[in-house]
Write a protein that holds these residues in place. Structure first.
Motif, PDB file in Angstrom:
ATOM      1  N   VAL A 101       6.339 -10.936 -15.908  1.00 17.97           N
ATOM      2  CA  VAL A 101       6.098  -9.718 -15.125  1.00 17.97           C
ATOM      3  C   VAL A 101       5.564 -10.058 -13.741  1.00 17.97           C
ATOM      4  N   LEU A 102       4.731 -11.085 -13.654  1.00 15.52           N
ATOM      5  CA  LEU A 102       4.193 -11.503 -12.365  1.00 15.52           C
ATOM      6  C   LEU A 102       5.302 -12.018 -11.453  1.00 15.52           C
ATOM      7  N   GLN A 103       6.244 -12.751 -12.032  1.00 20.01           N
ATOM      8  CA  GLN A 103       7.316 -13.373 -11.246  1.00 20.01           C
ATOM      9  C   GLN A 103       8.406 -12.396 -10.828  1.00 20.01           C
ATOM     10  N   PHE A 109      14.367  -6.800 -14.687  1.00 20.48           N
ATOM     11  CA  PHE A 109      15.660  -7.022 -15.354  1.00 20.48           C
ATOM     12  C   PHE A 109      16.779  -6.182 -14.759  1.00 20.48           C
ATOM     13  N   TYR A 110      16.433  -5.115 -14.032  1.00 22.74           N
ATOM     14  CA  TYR A 110      17.466  -4.293 -13.391  1.00 22.74           C
ATOM     15  C   TYR A 110      18.057  -4.965 -12.146  1.00 22.74           C
ATOM     16  N   GLU A 111      17.397  -5.981 -11.641  1.00 21.14           N
ATOM     17  CA  GLU A 111      17.765  -6.564 -10.347  1.00 21.14           C
ATOM     18  C   GLU A 111      18.855  -7.628 -10.414  1.00 21.14           C
ATOM     19  N   GLY A 112      19.188  -8.093 -11.607  1.00 26.84           N
ATOM     20  CA  GLY A 112      20.241  -9.101 -11.721  1.00 26.84           C
ATOM     21  C   GLY A 112      20.356  -9.629 -13.137  1.00 26.84           C
ATOM     22  N   VAL A 113      21.501 -10.228 -13.431  1.00 25.56           N
ATOM     23  CA  VAL A 113      21.748 -10.751 -14.768  1.00 25.56           C
ATOM     24  C   VAL A 113      20.742 -11.848 -15.121  1.00 25.56           C
ATOM     25  N   GLU A 114      20.437 -12.699 -14.160  1.00 28.68           N
ATOM     26  CA  GLU A 114      19.496 -13.785 -14.430  1.00 28.68           C
ATOM     27  C   GLU A 114      18.120 -13.245 -14.802  1.00 28.68           C
ATOM     28  N   GLN A 115      17.669 -12.227 -14.059  1.00 30.16           N
ATOM     29  CA  GLN A 115      16.368 -11.634 -14.355  1.00 30.16           C
ATOM     30  C   GLN A 115      16.366 -10.974 -15.732  1.00 30.16           C
ATOM     31  N   ARG A 116      17.461 -10.309 -16.057  1.00 28.75           N
ATOM     32  CA  ARG A 116      17.546  -9.650 -17.365  1.00 28.75           C
ATOM     33  C   ARG A 116      17.525 -10.684 -18.488  1.00 28.75           C
TER      34      ARG A 116
END
Length: 247
Positions: A101-103, A109-116
């Protein structure tokens, strides 16, 4: 004989058996080392019902990501009360969630596939690995009809990532068969299913599907990538034939 080399023998041992007989054979063969992961979907409810009604020596676990629907958690309580089952719940590591959550933010997760996928990894994949430790066979509620990614699944597969046999007893069931079985046996299920939430995961990542969409269309709907979280995706499971060729 090693676990991998016994796969064909195992496959032969359940050939031409009923679903109930298959479960009984595998539960007895792997007693103490067989586990079932329930995400509390309709498929998993059917398997939970079978394990309870047949009184099988199969451990059951579920993953609570910390972002589940209230209806999903209520269902967990309902089935524990109905079937008098002990279902162990695994949670993500607190420090890993805080770092995530800090990073990338609470809804990164809505911002990109990698984040999700980062989120799925911390909240699902890591706890799954802990849950599977010490087991030799993993029962799932996967069905081939659920999505194109799952169409080639086998009843028994070797899961390379987790070094475990994966058993998919409902792989060839249709959605209509599933609903009929639930109705006949009066199996409790998530009320969100009646609102067109067919595949239910974390609340921020699940929506109702539209007419004509496949069951997984409501998961991570903002992405165009394959609809998997890492528990079953990534081409990590192999058919018995493919595994045997490598031995």
């Amino acid at each position: 004989m090693s676990l991998q080399k016994s796969l064909h023998e195992l496959e032969a041992s359940i050939a031409n058996l009923s679903l109930e007989e298959e479960l009984q054979v595998l539960a007895n063969y792997f007693q103490g080392k067989i586990t079932f992961s329930t995400s509390l979907g309709q498929e998993d409810q059917v398997i939970t019902h079978l394990i309870a009604s047949l009184n099988l020596p199969v451990s059951i676990f579920s993953l609570d990501t910390g972002r589940l629907f209230p209806e999903t958690l209520d269902l967990l309580a309902r089935i524990q009360a109905k079937y008098k089952l002990s279902i162990k719940v695994y949670y993500p590591d607190t420090q890993q969630v805080e770092d995530l959550v800090l990073q990338q933010g609470i809804n990164g997760f809505y911002e990109g596939v990698e984040q999700r996928k980062n989120c799925c990894f911390v909240r699902k994949v890591v706890p799954l690995r802990r849950a599977l430790e010490g087991n030799q066979i993993w029962i799932t509620g996967l069905r081939a009809e659920q999505s194109p990614n799952r169409a080639s699944m086998k009843r028994l597969e070797w899961d390379e990532a987790n070094q475990i046999i994966k058993y998919n007893p409902l792989v060839d069931w249709t959605y209509e068969q599933l609903l009929q079985y639930i109705q006949i046996h009066k199996i409790p299920y998530n009320p969100l299913h009646d609102k067109n939430f067919i595949s239910i995961g974390c609340a921020p990542c699940t929506r109702a599907i539209q007419p004509g969409e496949d069951a997984r269309a409501g998961r991570w709907w903002w992405e165009e990538s394959k609809k998997e979280c890492g528990l079953h995706g990534g081409g990590r499971s192999e058919s018995l034939d493919a595994r045997s060729e490598k031995e």
